[in-house]
Design a protein around this motif. Sequence first.
Motif, PDB file in Angstrom:
ATOM      1  N   THR A 182       0.837  -1.205   0.000  1.00  0.00           N
ATOM      2  CA  THR A 182       0.000   0.000   0.000  1.00  0.00           C
ATOM      3  C   THR A 182       0.862   1.242   0.000  1.00  0.00           C
ATOM      4  O   THR A 182       2.093   1.177   0.109  1.00  0.00           O
ATOM      5  CB  THR A 182      -0.917   0.053   1.242  1.00  0.00           C
ATOM      6  OG1 THR A 182      -0.142   0.455   2.393  1.00  0.00           O
ATOM      7  CG2 THR A 182      -1.567  -1.288   1.509  1.00  0.00           C
ATOM      8  N   ASN A 183       0.217   2.392  -0.078  1.00  0.00           N
ATOM      9  CA  ASN A 183       0.893   3.684   0.037  1.00  0.00           C
ATOM     10  C   ASN A 183       0.514   4.390   1.328  1.00  0.00           C
ATOM     11  O   ASN A 183       0.609   5.623   1.414  1.00  0.00           O
ATOM     12  CB  ASN A 183       0.543   4.565  -1.168  1.00  0.00           C
ATOM     13  CG  ASN A 183       1.078   4.011  -2.470  1.00  0.00           C
ATOM     14  OD1 ASN A 183       2.223   3.548  -2.529  1.00  0.00           O
ATOM     15  ND2 ASN A 183       0.261   4.028  -3.512  1.00  0.00           N
ATOM     16  N   ASN A 184       0.062   3.620   2.316  1.00  0.00           N
ATOM     17  CA  ASN A 184      -0.416   4.198   3.567  1.00  0.00           C
ATOM     18  C   ASN A 184       0.407   3.721   4.758  1.00  0.00           C
ATOM     19  O   ASN A 184       0.838   2.563   4.804  1.00  0.00           O
ATOM     20  CB  ASN A 184      -1.877   3.791   3.823  1.00  0.00           C
ATOM     21  CG  ASN A 184      -2.823   4.408   2.825  1.00  0.00           C
ATOM     22  OD1 ASN A 184      -2.656   5.562   2.429  1.00  0.00           O
ATOM     23  ND2 ASN A 184      -3.817   3.652   2.402  1.00  0.00           N
ATOM     24  N   ASN A 217      -3.830   2.227   7.187  1.00  0.00           N
ATOM     25  CA  ASN A 217      -4.229   1.010   6.475  1.00  0.00           C
ATOM     26  C   ASN A 217      -4.963   0.024   7.362  1.00  0.00           C
ATOM     27  O   ASN A 217      -5.958  -0.575   6.946  1.00  0.00           O
ATOM     28  CB  ASN A 217      -2.994   0.337   5.877  1.00  0.00           C
ATOM     29  CG  ASN A 217      -3.352  -0.743   4.878  1.00  0.00           C
ATOM     30  OD1 ASN A 217      -3.916  -0.457   3.834  1.00  0.00           O
ATOM     31  ND2 ASN A 217      -3.040  -1.984   5.196  1.00  0.00           N
TER      32      ASN A 217
END
Length: 951
Positions: free
Chosen positions: A396-398, A403
Amino acid sequence: MSNASTWLIFSDATSNFIDSSNKLNPLLPTPSKNIILTSEFSRSNNDAALNAITSAGYSAGYSAAINNYLTNSSASWKVPTTAYGGTNIEIAQSIVGTSANPGTLLYPDAEAKGFSNNIYLTPDYEYDCIGPSGKGADGYYGYLQTLLTSWALRVLNPNNPIVPVIGQNVASGNSGTFNASELQSAAQKILPSTVLDDFDFTQKTFPELLFNSKVNNISPLINSVSVENYAQNKNNSTAAAPAGDPGFPVATVPYSVVTDYANSDKTTFQTKLPNTSNYGPASNQESLNIPDGSIYIGDGTFQWSTLSTTAINNIDVQNATGLKSSTQNLVPEAWLMHYGLPNGFIATEQQFEELCNDLIEFISNTGIKKVYFEIGDYKTIKQYNYCDPSILATGTNNPWIVNYLLNKLPSQVEVGAVVSMTPKYPWQIDPNNTANNTTIGDGTAGQPKDNARQAFELIQTINKFSPSKLITSFHFDHEGGGEYQNDNNYGGTNGQPIGAGYLKWLWNQFMPSSVIFSDSLASSSTFKGHYNFGWINYKTTAWLNNSSGSIDAFSENYWFGENEDYPGNYALDPTLTPNLSLAERLGLNLKSFIDVFGKDPSKYPSTIAGGANLINWSRTVDPITGQPSSATNAVPTLNENAIYTVYRMYKDNPKALAEIFNNKNYSFINSGKVPAFSDSYYAPIDITQANNNPNSPQGGIPTVSLENLSSSNQSQQAVIDAGLANRFPSLTSQFTVANDKQNPNTTGGSFDGLSALSYDDFITFLNTSAGILSTAGITPGQPGRDPSSTRIALYELQFIPLDWTTQQVANNHPYLIRFHDPITGRHHYTHNVAEATTLESQGWQREGRKISLLNSGSADDQLMDVWRLFQASTGDHLLTTSETEINHAKQIGYVSEGKIGAVSSSAISGLNPVYRFYNPQKHAHFYTDEASEASSLGNLGYVQEGFLGWC
């Protein structure tokens, strides 16, 4: 059968089902695969009998009687040592035996294997007794024979559903005496470690041990369980589970709903079916067609007219996935507070995900309205890696907190941040910050960012990652606030002293636009807006003298309840306590309340009065004698006073526990340090009193604690004596266990708080407290406010007992608060606390909770999300579940305000319809789940538009 309900019908006498020539009894209920006929069929005629049953359209089960081999005379029995190093198959064969070795638990071996996969295995563990008080195998043969033979059956029959029939005493632990650690010790005497590792001895009840054990950590030991309830086998249906602690684990165990009884002739038998079965299968059993319940019809000639197809179909089965561990409604608005992970514990990504999953499950099942989660300086303290924006969740990008927590919370739950920002300990996200920095700084040259500035910037960063679930509240502990609690002017000028006015300025610069105020408005001396932040101390105030606008006022109620030493002869003299040295305080051999009055609450004085006595959660003792000592070689140990708190003393009387927090015999309450629950402090905030008058209503939020010391101090004698040595871990102690002699409060807190109660009693405590709080500031004898308008904060969420996460409270759904505008006559519905506060400040009248929605995000295909839309030209709010209506509404000026919960598309038992009305003259919608109110709306110009749904 209706509702696809599945029933296991067990008979000791095969003749109740089939005769010697394999002809089925014509009086049996209508054939269905959802009826499982099981008995001790003769294995010599097994295939023919089972085939006859399945060919007729029923399901079939084979029940072998277990030999009573683990009795007092055979305490030394164990798996033959020749099998200890063998395969699971070889060990299983040693347990069930062979025709050449018949002296085994399950005899002969032909009864243990060789079945086709569609046959249910229902071993009948007739020996209900749990044995004498001895600690060896002979003391636990009722448990051990069930464990051993269930394990052997699973190894030998990996694909067959296994549903053991066990006695009530074994299932319930003989009224709460089940001790998994002692059972484990007994099992170690007779089983090799390779088998022992398959059993989960951390479970609280024996059925849960069965359900959570797996062969090779893959195959479930059993699929379901049937419980023979001998005690109620007297012309009574047995739908209700036996009372007592721990009782039956409702969420996982289908309970035997009925037993047979003899007629007056003592030779014929009949049964009495219940109207409702409260114990259906757990969710993971649905696909296996595991029984919703069991019907035990015993020996003799059974009168099948009392067990007709119609009678069975009329039983209303509630599956375990919909069961509620508490039959109550949760009345107050409950907030969850966080105050850090255990000292020194740095969670891995997997551990943090598991912790969040457990937390979200508790939030969803208990209907928590707001959750505060701690964030911190991830540069200096690696425990805060979960909020480091540079450490992203896998794939993810979190960051982790976004997340695994924010993105997964139910839509109606609000989020706050807990921060520790005492200037003594500098945040180093800005590396130029220094210890004891008490001046405002924005990070420009010579102006390092102070702790609070860095904290608010971190909140803003997290919110940018999580636009769908924003942090909109802020909180800190008095001990973690330092000079930020000083009452100073509003503003954020570099070089000026930090204080509460500065926090308000930071709030308006960095928090989401939905909760901030303009500087011009906030700096006005007449400003009366409310900030969703505050700090906790004994009694904080909502109003400050030098900056306008109120803040959240929290009271530290839990602190005075940490210990229950009786005043007078049995307590430390409060005037002496502060003069004692640390070693003297830790070394005192102080008698606890339980030492004086015993463990029976019925013999206690009418009230327990007293208070905490400083650091008496531990004491230093001589490492050899165990006696209190202040010598250099003394070892810190847990003081039982931290275990035997008022929470534990009143754990079975939660209503009385709630009254304690309103008891002015406590010096902390009597002196005014902590307000009693009925004090005007908790009355809704009075916005006309924009000052620091402590006697004006502050809208106070009482704070009680979930601390769970026993969960991480299992070897302490006080814990063992309290019967808590086999206690469930907490959310965090499942991952890390303290050295409970050196650091007794590292993973469980410094005392036993509300975690000492059962889940249902926990709900009772909250509801009783809400009733008292609703009288805050009201003259005795006058009507109180709506208890549902009260708020209670639960401190230390990390100590939630792990077994609470799966338990549920009835109607624990997102609720809608209804407001009425006395000027326009309009009504408004909201589930947002901040919005509710704003409406009240604008003159809207709160009419209380009116509709309890269901939780959105469920996999249930009958649930429909409820969307709220607003039309500015008319001021109308539209609630709808229809995508078509949403699209049409947008075309005529409505703007979507998001999901607010869910409703069911059908009238499921226990749910109420939500009526939707429209008034064309007012251009206003109206919603109610009260039939009487709905019937009166036609006279007021409203036209019914059908139902929003059922909830």
